[in-house]
Design an enzyme around this catalytic site. Structure first.
Site, PDB file in Angstrom:
ATOM      1  N   HIS A 229    -100.137 -44.625 -22.550  1.00  0.00           N
ATOM      2  CA  HIS A 229    -101.089 -44.908 -21.473  1.00  0.00           C
ATOM      3  C   HIS A 229    -100.434 -44.586 -20.141  1.00  0.00           C
ATOM      4  O   HIS A 229     -99.289 -44.121 -20.101  1.00  0.00           O
ATOM      5  CB  HIS A 229    -101.631 -46.336 -21.552  1.00  0.00           C
ATOM      6  CG  HIS A 229    -100.603 -47.430 -21.484  1.00  0.00           C
ATOM      7  ND1 HIS A 229     -99.713 -47.552 -20.434  1.00  0.00           N
ATOM      8  CD2 HIS A 229    -100.322 -48.453 -22.332  1.00  0.00           C
ATOM      9  CE1 HIS A 229     -98.944 -48.612 -20.639  1.00  0.00           C
ATOM     10  NE2 HIS A 229     -99.280 -49.167 -21.781  1.00  0.00           N
TER      11      HIS A 229
ATOM     12  N   HIS B  65     -96.771 -45.750 -19.406  1.00  0.00           N
ATOM     13  CA  HIS B  65     -95.677 -44.947 -19.958  1.00  0.00           C
ATOM     14  C   HIS B  65     -95.493 -43.673 -19.117  1.00  0.00           C
ATOM     15  O   HIS B  65     -94.383 -43.254 -18.822  1.00  0.00           O
ATOM     16  CB  HIS B  65     -95.972 -44.487 -21.389  1.00  0.00           C
ATOM     17  CG  HIS B  65     -96.266 -45.588 -22.360  1.00  0.00           C
ATOM     18  ND1 HIS B  65     -97.514 -45.773 -22.911  1.00  0.00           N
ATOM     19  CD2 HIS B  65     -95.475 -46.543 -22.901  1.00  0.00           C
ATOM     20  CE1 HIS B  65     -97.472 -46.803 -23.757  1.00  0.00           C
ATOM     21  NE2 HIS B  65     -96.247 -47.301 -23.761  1.00  0.00           N
TER      22      HIS B  65
ATOM     23  N   CYS C 261     -92.025 -63.029 -31.722  1.00  0.00           N
ATOM     24  CA  CYS C 261     -93.285 -62.278 -31.627  1.00  0.00           C
ATOM     25  C   CYS C 261     -93.054 -60.886 -32.183  1.00  0.00           C
ATOM     26  O   CYS C 261     -92.222 -60.138 -31.673  1.00  0.00           O
ATOM     27  CB  CYS C 261     -93.794 -62.195 -30.195  1.00  0.00           C
ATOM     28  SG  CYS C 261     -95.229 -61.094 -30.070  1.00  0.00           S
TER      29      CYS C 261
ATOM     30  N   CYS D 153     -93.926 -58.067 -29.658  1.00  0.00           N
ATOM     31  CA  CYS D 153     -92.850 -57.829 -28.684  1.00  0.00           C
ATOM     32  C   CYS D 153     -91.570 -57.394 -29.378  1.00  0.00           C
ATOM     33  O   CYS D 153     -90.692 -56.857 -28.737  1.00  0.00           O
ATOM     34  CB  CYS D 153     -92.507 -59.084 -27.893  1.00  0.00           C
ATOM     35  SG  CYS D 153     -93.799 -59.739 -26.853  1.00  0.00           S
TER      36      CYS D 153
ATOM     37  N   CYS E 253     -97.727 -66.041 -28.292  1.00  0.00           N
ATOM     38  CA  CYS E 253     -96.890 -65.228 -27.413  1.00  0.00           C
ATOM     39  C   CYS E 253     -97.537 -65.148 -26.036  1.00  0.00           C
ATOM     40  O   CYS E 253     -98.716 -64.849 -25.927  1.00  0.00           O
ATOM     41  CB  CYS E 253     -96.743 -63.824 -27.995  1.00  0.00           C
ATOM     42  SG  CYS E 253     -96.080 -62.657 -26.789  1.00  0.00           S
TER      43      CYS E 253
ATOM     44  N   HIS F 172     -98.788 -61.433 -25.641  1.00  0.00           N
ATOM     45  CA  HIS F 172     -99.818 -60.913 -26.535  1.00  0.00           C
ATOM     46  C   HIS F 172    -100.911 -61.914 -26.874  1.00  0.00           C
ATOM     47  O   HIS F 172    -101.950 -61.535 -27.407  1.00  0.00           O
ATOM     48  CB  HIS F 172     -99.183 -60.415 -27.839  1.00  0.00           C
ATOM     49  CG  HIS F 172     -98.345 -59.201 -27.630  1.00  0.00           C
ATOM     50  ND1 HIS F 172     -96.991 -59.259 -27.391  1.00  0.00           N
ATOM     51  CD2 HIS F 172     -98.681 -57.895 -27.582  1.00  0.00           C
ATOM     52  CE1 HIS F 172     -96.531 -58.034 -27.214  1.00  0.00           C
ATOM     53  NE2 HIS F 172     -97.527 -57.194 -27.332  1.00  0.00           N
TER      54      HIS F 172
ATOM     55  N   LYS G 189    -102.311 -56.288 -16.037  1.00  0.00           N
ATOM     56  CA  LYS G 189    -101.397 -55.333 -16.639  1.00  0.00           C
ATOM     57  C   LYS G 189    -102.136 -54.612 -17.771  1.00  0.00           C
ATOM     58  O   LYS G 189    -102.891 -55.221 -18.506  1.00  0.00           O
ATOM     59  CB  LYS G 189    -100.182 -56.065 -17.218  1.00  0.00           C
ATOM     60  CG  LYS G 189     -99.139 -55.071 -17.713  1.00  0.00           C
ATOM     61  CD  LYS G 189     -97.927 -55.728 -18.348  1.00  0.00           C
ATOM     62  CE  LYS G 189     -96.914 -54.665 -18.718  1.00  0.00           C
ATOM     63  NZ  LYS G 189     -96.490 -54.666 -20.086  1.00  0.00           N
TER      64      LYS G 189
ATOM     65  N   LYS H 131    -103.423 -52.386 -24.632  1.00  0.00           N
ATOM     66  CA  LYS H 131    -104.374 -51.836 -25.569  1.00  0.00           C
ATOM     67  C   LYS H 131    -105.325 -52.938 -26.033  1.00  0.00           C
ATOM     68  O   LYS H 131    -106.518 -52.732 -26.171  1.00  0.00           O
ATOM     69  CB  LYS H 131    -103.594 -51.261 -26.753  1.00  0.00           C
ATOM     70  CG  LYS H 131    -104.384 -50.330 -27.608  1.00  0.00           C
ATOM     71  CD  LYS H 131    -103.490 -49.673 -28.652  1.00  0.00           C
ATOM     72  CE  LYS H 131    -102.851 -50.712 -29.553  1.00  0.00           C
ATOM     73  NZ  LYS H 131    -102.230 -50.110 -30.747  1.00  0.00           N
TER      74      LYS H 131
HETATM   75 ZN   LIG Z   1     -95.596 -60.708 -27.871  1.00  0.00          ZN
END
Ligand SMILES: [Zn+2]
Length: 509
Positions: free
Chosen positions: A19, A22, A127, A130, A145, A148, A296, A299
């Protein structure tokens, strides 16, 4: 002896969908790498993919393939983005390559032999998304998390630990003696206070799955994916493979990372290198996040924007330019389609594109496309502005302020456009007695364009090469390095220019 400027992107998690976040990191590195090449330096620019860990193993299993085959199938979508964005990396490392795995084992063995790795029990939340151990206190609702929002796994397993805590003093000394080690400054302060607060030893291996680099002295363990991944920076530079090349390349001049992975790079990584008796990198540069609607990108939240969604509309050069110019490098910044469109039209269509087409059109009408004689006498206004551009651009890139570099270029373009409006060559052209004046003005203007091609080349390589072509300047003059490339007056009179197509056609909403 080190003779190479070495810059790295993080290696990207092979499972991710590329995305604009990156791409932001990678374009920034590319601009720095291209600029150092423009200065005639030897450059090694590294990117790659991080392919181990539980998440990759899980995805592979879901798709009924081996993890390596799964990783292989993900590679093209990374390579196609970097190709489209004209990323001039010199090497693309995959952590599943033999040239990486074997030296990683050598490195970890060295830490073990030196007594910096010991066995213990790890208990706590992990996680998988992560690929990171969490601290209980940071979990949401006791179990999720914080990044996430997904349930963590609770691990209790026999692990090997790295004596990270032992390196607290040495790290603090590094930050103290080398304030440039973490940039920008506010990020450095965060790192320093984190380390001051004390460090816990780091779990370095996992036993519950097999997809990773085996611990050499106890192969039922695999090396924790982060520990494995960080080492790409040395393995790609020749550690454990080519000592002579390693010597010429390491330490890295800049690791560019997003601020969310700064601790790995500015705390754990140097500590591991210290433990192994290897020099630490010179600078870890953490940039901010690109936010979409204030969030932020991710996805899972559907805020991830693929770079092609933007390059298809704005083109690659505008894409590369926009993020550097718009978002103060180092800070968080908001992306919006509207601001990108506004920036495109203001800086590129009305700015650079308009300047080029104006100057080349006037050369065509008044001088049959040929560059007039260089005027005698004192430096003109654009020559002076050009000298400032050269100075500012160099200072900006070498101090890693890419926004200032893009701004310096933009301001020079604006100055050149202002100059043309003020001296109004189209009026001079009506008076045969003022022909020498007209020639002098257009010589200044065409030299300004040449200088723009030089300094645009790290940021907008395609626009720069089209501009070279329109200026009628073939290689190798177009391939000159600094400072020669910026020397005023190097376009020869009589050079045949051609207007060609507009560099940045205006776009409507
Ligand atoms: Zn995570």
């Amino acid at each position: 002896m080190k003779d190479t400027f070495y810059i790295t992107t993080p290696i990207y998690y092979v499972n991710d969908v590329p995305h604009i976040g990156h791409a932001y990191t990678t374009v920034a590195c590319d601009v720095i790498a291209r600029y150092h090449r423009l200065r005639g330096e030897k450059v090694f620019f590294l990117t790659g993919t991080d392919e181990h860990g539980e998440k990759v193993a899980q995805s592979a299993e879901e798709h009924g393939v081996e993890p390596k085959a799964w990783a292989d199938s993900m590679i093209p979508r990374w390579r196609e983005v970097w190709e489209r964005l004209q990323i001039s990396f010199d090497d693309f490392i995959r952590t599943t390559e033999e040239r990486h795995e074997r030296p990683v084992q050598e490195f970890v063995q060295r830490l073990y032999d030196r007594g910096d790795i010991y066995q213990g029990i790890y208990r706590g939340p992990y996680c998988v998304s992560c690929e990171e151990f969490k601290v209980e206190g940071e979990l949401l609702e006791g179990n999720l998390c914080p990044i996430h929002g997904q349930p963590v796994e609770w691990l209790e397993e026999e692990n090997y630990f790295f004596r990270l805590s032992k390196y607290r003093e040495e790290l603090l000394r590094l930050y103290e003696e080398h304030p440039e080690f973490v940039q920008p400054r506010e990020r450095r302060n965060e790192v320093v206070s984190f380390v001051r607060g004390g460090l816990q030893d780091l779990s370095l291996s996992r036993v519950s799955f097999e997809w990773g680099v085996p611990v050499p002295w106890d192969p039922k363990h695999v090396i924790y994916v982060w520990i494995d991944a960080l080492q790409n920076y040395i393995t790609a530079a020749g550690f454990g493979n080519d000592p002579e090349r390693f010597e010429r390349t390491w330490p890295a001049d800049v690791h560019v990372v997003g601020k969310d992975i700064l601790r790995f790079h500015a705390v754990i990584w140097p500590a591991m290198l210290m433990a192994a008796g290897i020099d630490v990198p010179r600078t870890v540069l953490a940039h901010g996040w690109l936010l979409v609607g204030g969030q932020k990108m991710s996805k899972t939240k559907l805020t991830g924007i693929h770079p092609f969604e933007l390059t298809d509309h704005f083109g690659v050069d505008a894409y590369r330019y926009y993020f550097l110019r718009e978002v103060q490098f180092g800070q968080d910044g908001n992306f919006s389609w509207e601001s990108m469109l506004a920036r495109y039209n203001a800086d590129l269509a009305n700015g650079l594109g308009n300047l080029a087409s104006r100057v080349l059109a006037m050369l065509g009408s008044y001088f049959d496309g040929a560059v007039p004689e260089r005027p005698e006498g004192e430096a003109g206004r654009l020559q002076e502005a050009g000298a400032r551009l050269a100075e500012r651009f160099d200072a900006a890139v070498t101090s890693l302020d890419l926004t200032a570099a893009a701004a310096a270029l933009d301001e020079f373009v604006r100055e050149a456009n202002r100059y043309l409006v003020e001296v109004a060559p189209w009026k001079l052209a009506g008076d045969p007695g003022r022909r020498p004046e007209l020639a002098a003005v257009l010589y200044e203007a065409v030299e300004a364009l040449r200088l723009i091609a030089v300094y645009a080349s790290p940021i907008m390589p395609d626009a720069a090469s089209r501009l070279w072509e329109q200026l009628g300047i073939p290689e190798p003059l177009a391939g000159q390095v600094l400072p020669e490339a910026a020397r005023w007056g190097s376009i020869a009179s009589g050079t045949k220019t051609n207007r060609g197509e507009g560099l940045f056609p205006r776009l409507d909403a």
